[in-house]
Design an enzyme around this catalytic site. Structure first.
Site: not given
Ligand SMILES: Cc1cc2nc3c(=O)[nH]c(=O)nc-3n(C[C@H](O)[C@H](O)[C@H](O)COP(=O)(O)OP(=O)(O)OC[C@H]3O[C@@H](n4cnc5c(N)ncnc54)[C@H](O)[C@@H]3O)c2cc1C
Length: 537
Positions: A47, A112, A238, A289, A350, A385
């Site tokens: 999104g 959205e 979701h 949602r 989700h 959220r």
């Molecule tokens: C299909 C989908 C669609 C979405 N659409 C939206 C949207 O349109 N807008 C929005 O705001 N949010 C959206 N979200 C939610 C959003 O994508 C996530 O909340 C956000 O990307 C989280 O970012 P992050 O950096 O916290 O974690 P992530 O992007 O999940 O990154 C986590 C990282 O940690 C690493 N990791 C995990 N465990 C370990 C470990 N033990 N050791 C080392 N590395 C580890 C993983 O490999 C990864 O690199 C969506 C989520 C999904 C699944």
């Protein structure tokens, strides 16, 4: 094997990468990431990012929408912080090379559920992939950042690991142990500051939009070391993931049908083609949602159907193909032409609204430890959220954390002790019973999906609590078994499940994403975060 770095970042999604790029201006940063560097929830976000850009929008409206969705539990200061810092951080992303969709030169804004205005900045329907691409490009060309792929963080290094100090009043974090999967060894990473950016927990459910990395590792790691957690009961489902009539492998990711489709006019219908959302909420298919997911769950259960339909045919073929090319192609691959056919959809786990509790700068209750992104509980999301606020939250809190870390690094505020031991694997052996791990992983997913899903009850939660006792069995297995990534994930999934069940049992009301048939009303008594403190358990 050991290495030293100024700042250790665990995870390479939007939170970890955007923080690292800023921190690399004043320190050396090491990023460990579980699989390939791009594999993250971020990479699958469709999104976009909510932000106030349109002249008919305002900070007040975005704040109001966020608070309404959060059902009374949002922290107003955290919400104000993300809303007011959104526009300039979106500009920074553009400067880093992120190519958002435009119409007549201006950023194209989507809408959205729960948003009263069009405010979703996006890159067609592959926003996360575009952000991840641009951030990784910058990270990989930055000499102050080292990325270690296929390294899974096991646990933090704190006083508990040292020979010198035991049970201190204040816990300091000195880095982490990480399992190097390709070389089959454990690396001791000593750092002045550590930042957990490990994303969500979706994989503890059978049906999830999250990729296989989302096993709640960072939250479990933080909790084991003494971090306070908050609001773990609020798991967002979701409403619309693609229903595919086949048995999925146990860690498969369900394909998301973005909420942006409903923003563009798609409506939900039962299998016999009747709209039903107006029976549940005056906003119809664009209600928040939690309401939509519960309504779908209810219709499916009432009618004995495995899915409902999402109908976007009214938008017309050319607009559908232009706005949602990725979703169109994916649906077509299984014989569904969105321009002519309705899309079968089901709710899927989700997003985790809870996590490691942090202040407005991403600081946790451990000295030298920060948490960012989905693994954190900053107070932004409350009990639910608002769509597209999570990428924004990760960006804004990464920016704030990078600023306070600069002060701490420049003033040399964190000294690492000299007696940090290397990982000790004596007494462990290779497990022969791998079937146990697969079996336990499935068992956890079954327990969580059947008893701790969209609609909960005391009976189901207590049953889940009894069943999740396999956690103790697993701890014993873990202590005598040589490490693998699968084993680490399984241990974390069991702990996260236990923490969600325990938090859900504490909340004797229905609020936001936590809906209980035993306590269907809101209660003023529970107008507060559910905090779990490991040291008080
Ligand atoms: C299909 C989908 C669609 C979405 N659409 C939206 C949207 O349109 N807008 C929005 O705001 N949010 C959206 N979200 C939610 C959003 O994508 C996530 O909340 C956000 O990307 C989280 O970012 P992050 O950096 O916290 O974690 P992530 O992007 O999940 O990154 C986590 C990282 O940690 C690493 N990791 C995990 N465990 C370990 C470990 N033990 N050791 C080392 N590395 C580890 C993983 O490999 C990864 O690199 C969506 C989520 C999904 C699944």
């Amino acid at each position: 094997m050991s290495l030293q770095t100024d700042i250790l970042v665990i995870g390479s999604g939007i939170a970890g990468l955007s923080f690292a790029l800023k921190a690399a201006k004043y320190s050396h940063v090491t990023i460990v990431t579980k699989k390939d560097q791009a594999e993250s929830n971020t990479n699958y976000a469709q999104g976009g990012i909510a932000t106030v850009i349109s002249p008919d929008d305002s900070y007040e409206l975005h704040i109001k929408d966020t608070l309404e969705c959060g059902a009374g539990l949002c922290h107003i200061d955290a919400v104000e912080q993300i809303v007011k810092n959104g526009p300039h951080l979106i500009n920074e992303l553009i400067e880093l090379g992120v190519k958002f969709s435009r119409e007549e030169g201006k950023l194209d804004l989507g809408r959205e559920g729960g948003h009263s205005r069009k405010r979703i900045v996006h890159a067609k329907d592959l926003t996360g992939r575009e952000i991840e691409r641009a951030l990784l490009h910058n990270v990989n060309t930055n000499p102050n950042i080292t990325v270690l792929e296929h390294h899974t963080a096991i646990d933090l290094i704190t006083e508990h690991n040292l020979k010198s100090k035991k049970n201190p009043e204040e816990i300091n974090c000195y880095g982490a142990y990480a399992f190097d999967e390709l070389n089959n060894q454990v690396l001791t990473i000593i750092s002045k500051l550590t930042v957990i950016c490990t994303g969500g927990i979706g994989q503890i459910y059978l049906h999830t939009t999250n990729p296989a990395i989302a096993t709640g590792d960072g939250i479990a790691i933080g909790f084991r070391s003494g971090c306070k957690l908050g609001n773990m009961e609020f798991v967002q489902f979701h409403p619309t993931s693609l229903y595919e009539n086949r048995i999925s492998p146990s860690d498969e990711q369900a394909f998301l049908i973005s909420e942006a489709l409903r923003g563009a006019g798609a409506v939900l219908k039962t299998r016999d083609g009747n709209e039903f959302m107006h029976k549940y909420d005056s906003r119809g298919s664009l209600a928040p949602r939690d309401i939509v997911a519960r309504a779908i769950d209810n219709e499916m259960k009432k009618r004995g159907d495995d899915y409902v339909y999402l109908d976007i045919t009214s938008l017309g073929e050319s607009k559908i193909k232009n706005k949602f090319p990725y979703i169109y192609k994916r649906c077509l691959s299984i014989g569904i032409d969105m321009a002519k056919d309705m899309i079968p959809v089901v709710p899927a786990a989700h997003y985790m609204c809870g996590g490691i509790a942090s202040d407005l700068n991403g600081r946790t209750s451990l000295t030298g430890l920060f948490v960012l992104g989905e693994a954190s509980m900053t107070g932004v999301h409350g009990a639910n959220r608002l769509a597209s606020n999570s990428l924004l939250e990760a960006l804004v809190f990464a920016d704030k954390a990078a600023k306070v870390c600069e002060v701490e690094i420049k003033n040399d505020m964190h000294k690492c002790p000299g007696d940090i031991p290397e990982w000790d694997e004596s007494g462990t052996e290779n497990a022969e019973e791998w079937v146990l791990i697969a079996q336990n992983r499935n068992e956890i997913k079954q327990i969580m999906s059947n008893y701790v899903g969209i609609v909960r009850s005391n009976l189901r939660l207590h049953r889940a609590l009894r069943r999740i006792k396999i956690r103790s069995e697993l701890e014993t297995f873990y202590k005598k078994t040589k490490i693998t990534r699968e084993l680490l994930e399984l241990r974390n999934m069991a702990l996260i499940s236990y923490l969600i069940i325990s938090s859900a049992l504490k909340r004797r009301e229905s609020r936001g994403l936590h809906y209980s048939t035993d306590y269907p009303e809101l209660s003023k008594k529970y107008l507060k975060d559910t905090i779990i403190d490991n040291r008080k358990l």
